[in-house]
Write a protein that holds these residues in place. Structure first.
Motif, PDB file in Angstrom:
ATOM      1  N   GLY A   1      -0.076  -5.013   7.952  1.00 62.48           N
ATOM      2  CA  GLY A   1      -1.278  -4.215   7.712  1.00 62.48           C
ATOM      3  C   GLY A   1      -1.568  -4.013   6.240  1.00 62.48           C
ATOM      4  O   GLY A   1      -2.711  -4.135   5.802  1.00 62.48           O
ATOM      5  N   PHE A   2      -0.531  -3.714   5.463  1.00 59.26           N
ATOM      6  CA  PHE A   2      -0.751  -3.492   4.034  1.00 59.26           C
ATOM      7  C   PHE A   2      -1.160  -4.787   3.330  1.00 59.26           C
ATOM      8  O   PHE A   2      -2.092  -4.794   2.528  1.00 59.26           O
ATOM      9  CB  PHE A   2       0.501  -2.914   3.374  1.00 59.26           C
ATOM     10  CG  PHE A   2       0.262  -2.496   1.959  1.00 59.26           C
ATOM     11  CD1 PHE A   2      -0.386  -1.318   1.677  1.00 59.26           C
ATOM     12  CD2 PHE A   2       0.672  -3.293   0.908  1.00 59.26           C
ATOM     13  CE1 PHE A   2      -0.629  -0.930   0.371  1.00 59.26           C
ATOM     14  CE2 PHE A   2       0.438  -2.918  -0.393  1.00 59.26           C
ATOM     15  CZ  PHE A   2      -0.219  -1.732  -0.669  1.00 59.26           C
ATOM     16  N   VAL A   3      -0.470  -5.870   3.661  1.00 63.61           N
ATOM     17  CA  VAL A   3      -0.804  -7.160   3.042  1.00 63.61           C
ATOM     18  C   VAL A   3      -2.229  -7.577   3.434  1.00 63.61           C
ATOM     19  O   VAL A   3      -2.991  -8.071   2.591  1.00 63.61           O
ATOM     20  CB  VAL A   3       0.231  -8.233   3.434  1.00 63.61           C
ATOM     21  CG1 VAL A   3      -0.217  -9.611   3.029  1.00 63.61           C
ATOM     22  CG2 VAL A   3       1.574  -7.910   2.812  1.00 63.61           C
ATOM     23  N   SER A   4      -2.601  -7.369   4.686  1.00 64.94           N
ATOM     24  CA  SER A   4      -3.948  -7.717   5.130  1.00 64.94           C
ATOM     25  C   SER A   4      -5.006  -6.859   4.447  1.00 64.94           C
ATOM     26  O   SER A   4      -6.066  -7.359   4.067  1.00 64.94           O
ATOM     27  CB  SER A   4      -4.067  -7.551   6.644  1.00 64.94           C
ATOM     28  OG  SER A   4      -3.160  -8.382   7.305  1.00 64.94           O
ATOM     29  N   ALA A   5      -4.725  -5.578   4.284  1.00 65.50           N
ATOM     30  CA  ALA A   5      -5.680  -4.694   3.621  1.00 65.50           C
ATOM     31  C   ALA A   5      -5.861  -5.075   2.156  1.00 65.50           C
ATOM     32  O   ALA A   5      -6.986  -5.079   1.646  1.00 65.50           O
ATOM     33  CB  ALA A   5      -5.223  -3.245   3.733  1.00 65.50           C
ATOM     34  N   VAL A   6      -4.767  -5.410   1.480  1.00 64.85           N
ATOM     35  CA  VAL A   6      -4.868  -5.835   0.075  1.00 64.85           C
ATOM     36  C   VAL A   6      -5.631  -7.156  -0.024  1.00 64.85           C
ATOM     37  O   VAL A   6      -6.490  -7.324  -0.893  1.00 64.85           O
ATOM     38  CB  VAL A   6      -3.470  -5.948  -0.563  1.00 64.85           C
ATOM     39  CG1 VAL A   6      -3.530  -6.647  -1.904  1.00 64.85           C
ATOM     40  CG2 VAL A   6      -2.861  -4.567  -0.726  1.00 64.85           C
TER      41      VAL A   6
END
Length: 109
Positions: free
Chosen positions: A49-54
Motif C-alpha cells: 500500500g505504501f509503495v503503491s501510494a508513493v
C-alpha cells in the motif's frame, strides 16, 4: 526543525488516503487468497500500500516535488520520514490489535 516536521506531515497527508485505500485492497486480496496470518497479511498489505501510494503520487503529482525541493528538502529524505511515520502508526495499530485480541480471548473464556 519545525519546517521539516511540517513539510513531512504535509507530504504524508497527501499519501494517507491512497495508502489506506491500496492497503485495504491489497489486504483483502491477500486475506481472501491465502487465508494466512492476519499480522503477515497486514504487514505485506502495508508495504504494498505504501509503495503503491508513493508510486501513484509520483506519477500523478510529480510537479509538487518542486515545492519540497524549493523548501530545501530532498525527496529521499521526504520518503524516509514518511516511511518512519507510516511504520510508527502501523506499529501502534498492530500493538493495539494484538492487545485487544488477547483481551477479547480472555473475556470470552
Amino acid at each position: 526543525m519545525n519546517r521539516l516536521v511540517t513539510l513531512t506531515f504535509q507530504y504524508y497527508r497527501l499519501l494517507l488516503f491512497n495508502n489506506l485505500l491500496f492497503s485495504i485492497m491489497c489486504g483483502a486480496l491477500i486475506h481472501l487468497g491465502l487465508k494466512g496470518s492476519v499480522i503477515f497479511t497486514f504487514s505485506f498489505a502495508k508495504l504494498i500500500g505504501f509503495v503503491s501510494a508513493v508510486a501513484y503520487h509520483y506519477y500523478m503529482y510529480n510537479k509538487s516535488f518542486y515545492y519540497y525541493r524549493n523548501a530545501g528538502m530532498s525527496i529521499r529524505k521526504l520518503y524516509a520520514y514518511s516511511v518512519l511515520i507510516d511504520l510508527t502508526v502501523y506499529i501502534i495499530f498492530i500493538t493495539c490489535f494484538i492487545f485487544l485480541s488477547h483481551v477479547a480471548a480472555y473475556i470470552k473464556s
